[in-house]
Scaffold this motif. Sequence first.
Motif, short mmCIF file in Angstrom:
data_model
loop_
_atom_site.label_atom_id
_atom_site.label_comp_id
_atom_site.label_asym_id
_atom_site.label_seq_id
_atom_site.Cartn_x
_atom_site.Cartn_y
_atom_site.Cartn_z
N ALA A 192 -11.88 6.55 19.07
CA ALA A 192 -10.52 7.71 17.53
C ALA A 192 -9.92 9.00 18.65
N GLU A 193 -10.79 8.67 20.22
CA GLU A 193 -10.27 10.12 21.64
C GLU A 193 -7.72 9.32 21.37
N GLU A 194 -8.03 8.21 21.11
CA GLU A 194 -6.83 7.42 21.05
C GLU A 194 -5.73 8.21 19.95
N TYR A 195 -6.05 7.34 18.95
CA TYR A 195 -5.79 7.79 17.63
C TYR A 195 -5.62 9.01 16.93
N LYS A 196 -5.00 10.04 16.52
CA LYS A 196 -4.99 11.64 16.71
C LYS A 196 -5.37 11.20 15.10
N ASN A 197 -5.40 9.80 13.97
CA ASN A 197 -5.00 10.27 12.86
C ASN A 197 -6.49 9.52 12.63
N CYS A 198 -7.25 9.21 13.39
CA CYS A 198 -8.54 8.48 13.42
C CYS A 198 -10.29 9.58 13.96
N ILE A 199 -10.86 8.99 12.82
CA ILE A 199 -12.19 9.66 13.20
C ILE A 199 -13.44 8.80 14.01
N TYR A 200 -14.11 9.34 14.11
CA TYR A 200 -15.01 7.77 14.39
C TYR A 200 -16.50 8.81 13.88
N PHE A 220 0.92 -1.21 0.21
CA PHE A 220 0.19 -0.39 -0.11
C PHE A 220 1.15 1.05 0.53
N LYS A 221 1.73 1.31 -1.00
CA LYS A 221 2.34 2.87 -1.03
C LYS A 221 2.13 3.63 -1.42
N SER A 222 0.62 3.88 -1.80
CA SER A 222 -0.19 5.45 -2.31
C SER A 222 -1.21 5.13 -1.39
N LEU A 223 -1.43 4.21 0.00
CA LEU A 223 -3.04 4.15 0.92
C LEU A 223 -2.39 6.01 2.02
N LYS A 224 -3.34 6.52 1.39
CA LYS A 224 -3.90 7.73 2.92
C LYS A 224 -5.40 7.35 3.26
N ASN A 250 -2.56 1.37 14.81
CA ASN A 250 -0.95 1.42 14.92
C ASN A 250 -0.03 1.46 13.71
N TRP A 251 -0.27 0.93 12.90
CA TRP A 251 0.37 1.12 11.26
C TRP A 251 -0.26 1.99 10.87
N CYS A 252 -1.64 2.14 10.88
CA CYS A 252 -1.98 3.56 10.47
C CYS A 252 -1.09 4.31 10.91
N ARG A 253 -0.97 4.42 11.85
CA ARG A 253 -0.47 5.25 13.01
C ARG A 253 0.51 6.14 12.04
N ILE A 254 1.69 4.73 12.62
CA ILE A 254 3.47 4.80 12.25
C ILE A 254 2.93 5.23 10.74
N ASN A 255 2.85 4.73 9.98
CA ASN A 255 2.77 5.01 8.73
C ASN A 255 1.65 5.99 7.48
N ASN A 256 1.00 7.57 8.89
CA ASN A 256 0.77 8.69 8.53
C ASN A 256 -0.78 7.80 7.30
N VAL A 257 -1.36 7.00 7.80
CA VAL A 257 -2.46 6.29 6.63
C VAL A 257 -3.99 7.25 8.13
N ASN A 258 -4.96 8.00 7.56
CA ASN A 258 -6.25 8.25 8.14
C ASN A 258 -6.94 6.66 7.97
N VAL A 259 -7.53 7.14 9.15
CA VAL A 259 -8.84 5.84 8.91
C VAL A 259 -10.21 6.33 9.68
#
Length: 320
Positions: A255-263, A94-98, A215-224
């Motif tokens: 969503a509170e714990e992971y800043k790259n995530c919203i619910y 997933f080289k382009s995954l955002k 966790n992977w998404c947070r490290i790799n700057n992918v929004n959830v």
Amino acid sequence: MKKFVFKLILFLSPLLIFTVLLEVLLKNIPNVYIYKKEYLDKNAINIETLILGSSHSYGGLNPELFSSKTFNAAHSGQLFYYDNKIFNKYKDRFKSLKNIILPISYASFFGNYQIKEISHYKKNYNYYFGLGTTQSIEVIENNPKENLKKIVGYYYNNNYVTKLGWAKIFNSKESRDLIKSAHETLKWHTPDNIKSKKNQTIFKENLSTLKSILNWCRINNVNVILYTLPAYKTYRNNLNKEQLSITILAAQKIAEEYKNCIYLNLIADNNYIEKDFWDSSHLSEYGAEKLSRFMDSIIEFDVISQQRKTLNNLSQKPNN
């Protein structure tokens, strides 16, 4: 005795030939699992928005209505366990995954593959998606009605999925009764005694599995984007309030714990009217269009980044 055996073989031969032919037809249908595996094999590197999850995503989010390069890798009965399996299989590609979009359904945290309504899906992931070693004999493992439906659906009607993985099956022309479907679905969506040791273990395992993706998404700057699908009143008015509360609270805490995530809790969204529902807990093509365009707007306006900036600004303001 020999004559009897010979006659028996002659009698059974047509049935045996039919059974073998049926198995060949079923195995050669390029089913959803095969199609999605082959698509990801070839195109994972280009995907910008990945849709995972159960039938709520499978029929509720149409990638063709997204501005980014989107693929729907969801399927009916796909719990976090197989979301994670699929994700881990392709995460290095997933080289382009955002963005990742994942549903948090009423039953998400308390579901496992011991539930009879979804237990049969395991063999499909193992055999067709290459996620295990289990062999599959379709003629035996599926009931005759389902086998015939699969053959006619593909070879005659080409009733399949779109090129980007959105399900065609949740069509309003074949919608289900909104009262009956709620009763039938809630019977297995609501486990007995959610506070039992067994169900608490299932909850913790599902939460841990979901967090491994995050966790992977947070490290790799992918929004959830986590979301709870709109539901018709016959379904949502009969939910176990404690189970629903635990589910929503867990999603909010993530969503509170992971800043790259919203619910997004859309379960009672009044923008969805009766024709938007295929049954009490699934959207029709009309509802799917609304939800897809809404999700696309969330991505295009970069809501998660805006939220992150707001929180950062608030945290940096001096206390008066």
